[in-house]
Design a protein around this motif. Structure first.
Motif, mmCIF file in Angstrom:
data_model
loop_
_atom_site.group_PDB
_atom_site.id
_atom_site.type_symbol
_atom_site.label_atom_id
_atom_site.label_comp_id
_atom_site.label_asym_id
_atom_site.label_seq_id
_atom_site.Cartn_x
_atom_site.Cartn_y
_atom_site.Cartn_z
ATOM 1 N N PRO A 101 3.927 -13.352 8.754
ATOM 2 C CA PRO A 101 2.966 -14.253 9.403
ATOM 3 C C PRO A 101 2.917 -14.003 10.902
ATOM 4 C CG PRO A 101 4.971 -15.433 8.813
ATOM 5 C CD PRO A 101 5.074 -14.082 8.168
ATOM 6 N N PRO A 102 1.746 -14.168 11.508
ATOM 7 C CA PRO A 102 1.631 -13.942 12.947
ATOM 8 C C PRO A 102 2.627 -14.790 13.739
ATOM 9 C CG PRO A 102 -0.536 -14.244 11.955
ATOM 10 C CD PRO A 102 0.473 -14.587 10.900
ATOM 11 N N ALA A 103 3.208 -14.169 14.726
ATOM 12 C CA ALA A 103 4.155 -14.870 15.595
ATOM 13 C C ALA A 103 3.622 -14.864 17.020
ATOM 14 C CB ALA A 103 5.524 -14.191 15.531
ATOM 15 N N ALA A 104 4.153 -15.738 17.834
ATOM 16 C CA ALA A 104 3.764 -15.752 19.245
ATOM 17 C C ALA A 104 4.087 -14.400 19.862
ATOM 18 C CB ALA A 104 4.510 -16.865 19.967
ATOM 19 N N PHE A 105 3.126 -13.824 20.578
ATOM 20 C CA PHE A 105 3.288 -12.484 21.124
ATOM 21 C C PHE A 105 3.607 -12.565 22.611
ATOM 22 C CE2 PHE A 105 1.648 -8.561 23.046
ATOM 23 C CZ PHE A 105 2.362 -7.638 22.306
ATOM 24 N N ASP A 106 4.712 -11.959 22.997
ATOM 25 C CA ASP A 106 5.131 -11.907 24.389
ATOM 26 C C ASP A 106 5.202 -10.442 24.814
ATOM 27 O OD1 ASP A 106 6.225 -12.058 26.885
ATOM 28 O OD2 ASP A 106 8.119 -12.966 26.271
ATOM 29 N N PRO A 107 4.212 -9.950 25.568
ATOM 30 C CA PRO A 107 4.206 -8.527 25.926
ATOM 31 C C PRO A 107 5.433 -8.090 26.717
ATOM 32 C CG PRO A 107 2.559 -9.759 27.181
ATOM 33 C CD PRO A 107 3.049 -10.671 26.117
ATOM 34 N N GLU A 108 6.038 -8.987 27.471
ATOM 35 C CA GLU A 108 7.194 -8.595 28.277
ATOM 36 C C GLU A 108 8.405 -8.241 27.410
ATOM 37 O OE1 GLU A 108 8.138 -11.442 31.227
ATOM 38 O OE2 GLU A 108 6.242 -11.220 32.311
ATOM 39 N N THR A 137 3.490 -4.598 32.602
ATOM 40 C CA THR A 137 3.394 -5.845 31.831
ATOM 41 C C THR A 137 4.037 -5.799 30.451
ATOM 42 O OG1 THR A 137 1.230 -5.227 30.900
ATOM 43 C CG2 THR A 137 1.218 -6.418 32.991
ATOM 44 N N ALA A 138 4.203 -4.594 29.874
ATOM 45 C CA ALA A 138 4.745 -4.503 28.507
ATOM 46 C C ALA A 138 5.598 -3.243 28.384
ATOM 47 C CB ALA A 138 3.610 -4.488 27.485
ATOM 48 N N PRO A 139 6.748 -3.208 29.059
ATOM 49 C CA PRO A 139 7.538 -1.966 29.113
ATOM 50 C C PRO A 139 8.108 -1.524 27.771
ATOM 51 C CG PRO A 139 8.749 -3.819 30.053
ATOM 52 C CD PRO A 139 7.362 -4.293 29.838
ATOM 53 N N GLY A 140 8.151 -2.407 26.774
ATOM 54 C CA GLY A 140 8.696 -2.025 25.475
ATOM 55 C C GLY A 140 7.672 -1.462 24.513
ATOM 56 N N ILE A 141 6.411 -1.389 24.930
ATOM 57 C CA ILE A 141 5.356 -0.882 24.052
ATOM 58 C C ILE A 141 5.056 0.573 24.400
ATOM 59 C CG2 ILE A 141 2.954 -1.129 23.319
ATOM 60 C CD1 ILE A 141 3.190 -4.107 23.826
ATOM 61 N N ARG A 142 5.035 1.414 23.394
ATOM 62 C CA ARG A 142 4.759 2.840 23.565
ATOM 63 C C ARG A 142 3.331 3.133 23.128
ATOM 64 N NH1 ARG A 142 8.026 4.539 20.009
ATOM 65 N NH2 ARG A 142 9.836 4.920 21.341
ATOM 66 N N ALA A 143 2.577 3.855 23.949
ATOM 67 C CA ALA A 143 1.213 4.263 23.594
ATOM 68 C C ALA A 143 1.208 5.758 23.280
ATOM 69 C CB ALA A 143 0.243 3.962 24.731
ATOM 70 N N ASP A 302 -6.835 -7.025 12.283
ATOM 71 C CA ASP A 302 -7.539 -7.996 13.135
ATOM 72 C C ASP A 302 -6.583 -8.991 13.781
ATOM 73 O OD1 ASP A 302 -10.125 -7.135 13.041
ATOM 74 O OD2 ASP A 302 -10.765 -8.499 11.460
ATOM 75 N N LYS A 303 -5.649 -9.504 12.999
ATOM 76 C CA LYS A 303 -4.772 -10.568 13.466
ATOM 77 C C LYS A 303 -3.366 -10.091 13.820
ATOM 78 C CE LYS A 303 -7.983 -13.630 12.577
ATOM 79 N NZ LYS A 303 -8.714 -14.313 13.673
ATOM 80 N N THR A 304 -3.117 -8.800 13.747
ATOM 81 C CA THR A 304 -1.790 -8.283 14.092
ATOM 82 C C THR A 304 -1.561 -8.468 15.588
ATOM 83 O OG1 THR A 304 -1.999 -6.634 12.346
ATOM 84 C CG2 THR A 304 -0.260 -6.289 13.987
ATOM 85 N N PRO A 305 -0.529 -9.208 16.007
ATOM 86 C CA PRO A 305 -0.399 -9.581 17.427
ATOM 87 C C PRO A 305 -0.365 -8.395 18.388
ATOM 88 C CG PRO A 305 1.040 -10.946 16.081
ATOM 89 C CD PRO A 305 0.484 -9.900 15.166
ATOM 90 N N LEU A 306 0.517 -7.421 18.145
ATOM 91 C CA LEU A 306 0.607 -6.297 19.075
ATOM 92 C C LEU A 306 -0.694 -5.509 19.104
ATOM 93 C CD1 LEU A 306 3.591 -3.887 19.609
ATOM 94 C CD2 LEU A 306 1.278 -2.986 19.411
ATOM 95 N N ALA A 307 -1.245 -5.217 17.922
ATOM 96 C CA ALA A 307 -2.475 -4.437 17.855
ATOM 97 C C ALA A 307 -3.629 -5.163 18.543
ATOM 98 C CB ALA A 307 -2.827 -4.127 16.401
ATOM 99 N N SER A 308 -3.730 -6.468 18.337
ATOM 100 C CA SER A 308 -4.801 -7.247 18.953
ATOM 101 C C SER A 308 -4.670 -7.249 20.476
ATOM 102 C CB SER A 308 -4.768 -8.675 18.410
ATOM 103 O OG SER A 308 -5.769 -9.458 19.003
ATOM 104 N N TRP A 309 -3.444 -7.442 20.961
ATOM 105 C CA TRP A 309 -3.212 -7.455 22.408
ATOM 106 C C TRP A 309 -3.546 -6.099 23.030
ATOM 107 C CZ3 TRP A 309 -0.014 -5.078 26.016
ATOM 108 C CH2 TRP A 309 0.127 -5.725 27.256
ATOM 109 N N MET A 310 -3.102 -5.017 22.380
ATOM 110 C CA MET A 310 -3.359 -3.683 22.912
ATOM 111 C C MET A 310 -4.846 -3.332 22.866
ATOM 112 S SD MET A 310 -0.852 -1.966 24.259
ATOM 113 C CE MET A 310 -1.408 -0.268 24.093
ATOM 114 N N ARG A 311 -5.529 -3.711 21.782
ATOM 115 C CA ARG A 311 -6.970 -3.446 21.718
ATOM 116 C C ARG A 311 -7.687 -4.082 22.899
ATOM 117 N NH1 ARG A 311 -6.625 -4.709 16.190
ATOM 118 N NH2 ARG A 311 -7.467 -6.784 16.593
ATOM 119 N N ASP A 312 -7.347 -5.333 23.183
ATOM 120 C CA ASP A 312 -8.003 -6.028 24.294
ATOM 121 C C ASP A 312 -7.795 -5.278 25.604
ATOM 122 O OD1 ASP A 312 -8.881 -7.982 22.592
ATOM 123 O OD2 ASP A 312 -7.350 -9.456 23.142
#
Length: 327
Positions: A101-108, A137-143, A302-312
């Motif tokens: 289930p979707p959880a609160a997303f914290d990019p940090e 803003t999101a050092p733990g995310i790899r692109a 659509d509702k995946t937190p990391l994917a949604s945040w990165m798309r934006d």
């Protein structure tokens, strides 16, 4: 609960008792489908190769089918296994979505990988500002920027395991979402020392006789010898001379910078690389309709937190490339 369709596919050979079947083996089978080798499947799952080989043996006994046949250095699926490939992958994704289930997303504090399928145009125009944004803003995310699938860009979402693809606007299947991003008009680039442009000021329209007399480098991952510029020339009864094709924009710009060849490239790229490659940028002598670049992704995320945040974030950076009027 696993779907009835997959249940009957799995239980359809050898009278397998589904009640005693180890469902964990299905993750191994899916990894083998995706990687085509026990070594790579083990890496994907974080298991040893021997554990994956053992699981494959159990699958073969339970299902009463060889599933994979070795052909040289690769594993080839049996007909029965091939029928399982797509429904099994879809079912595992459905279960993963159901159980996560979707959880609160914290990019940090978030960690993960976001894969972008696109041409190397975006290595110049997207990845530098995206890298800086993620660092801040999101050092733990790899692109990751990966190649588009040739001839079928939409398939990049599946075959490249990409979260989004950045492509020219096109008809899309029902399972795809889209977001218009920016228009890419075309410009002509030539090296500053090219004798054919002596006396021409950067930013002016290149005369059509010069444009057609000079030899061109054409960007084409598929090796095509004609593109939108050629169709525009045909409307006025002219032709250009394509001397070579190159599958990456960086190669196009490099070839122009070290020769008397010229090229048509997106305006945003031309303006970005002109100083570094010592190029002059001109307006084409014929009207070429700008390409609309869109971002696409699978509905399932659509509702995946990391994917949604990165798309934006990616789409925000890309919309800033809009040059104004698309005409």
């Amino acid at each position: 609960m696993i779907s009835a369709k997959l249940y009957f596919l799995i239980a359809g050979i050898g009278g397998m008792n589904f009640a005693t079947f180890d469902l964990n083996l299905l993750r191994v089978l899916d990894a083998l489908f995706r990687e085509g080798s026990t070594v790579k499947a083990a890496e994907r799952l974080g298991l040893s190769q021997s554990a994956v080989s053992g699981a494959l043996s159990r699958l073969r006994r339970a299902l009463g089918d060889p599933l994979f046949v070795r052909h040289g250095n690769r594993l080839v699926t049996s007909d029965y296994a091939e029928a399982l490939r797509i429904p099994l992958h879809e079912e595992l994704q459905r279960l993963e979505s159901l159980l996560s289930p979707p959880a609160a997303f914290d990019p940090e504090t978030a960690t993960g990988t976001f894969r972008i399928a696109a041409s190397d145009f975006f290595a110049e125009l997207l990845m530098p500002p995206l890298g800086d944004m993620l660092h801040q803003t999101a050092p733990g995310i790899r692109a990751q920027l990966v190649d588009l699938v040739p001839y079928n860009y939409v398939e990049s979402l599946e075959r490249r395991n990409a979260d989004i693809a950045l492509i020219p606007d096109t008809a899309l299947p029902h399972w795809i979402r889209r977001m218009p991003l920016f228009h890419a008009p075309f410009r002509v680039i030539a090296r500053s020392e090219n004798p054919a442009i002596a006396g021409m000021a950067a930013g002016q329209t290149m005369p059509i006789d010069t444009f057609c007399a000079l030899h061109h480098v054409l960007f084409s991952p598929e090796g095509n010898l004609a593109a939108m510029g050629d169709a525009a020339l045909e409307h006025v009864g002219r032709r250009r001379q394509v001397a070579m094709t190159v599958p990456v924009f960086s190669g196009v710009c490099r070839a122009v910078s070290e020769s008397d060849l010229i090229a048509l490239v997106p305006a945003q790229l031309a303006d970005k690389v002109a100083p570094d490659f010592n190029l002059r940028v001109f307006v084409p002598p014929v009207e070429i309709v700008p390409v609309l670049i869109i971002g696409i992704w699978h509905k399932r995320s659509d509702k995946t937190p990391l994917a949604s945040w990165m798309r934006d974030r990616v789409f925000h950076l890309m919309k800033a490339l809009e040059t104004g009027s698309p005409a």
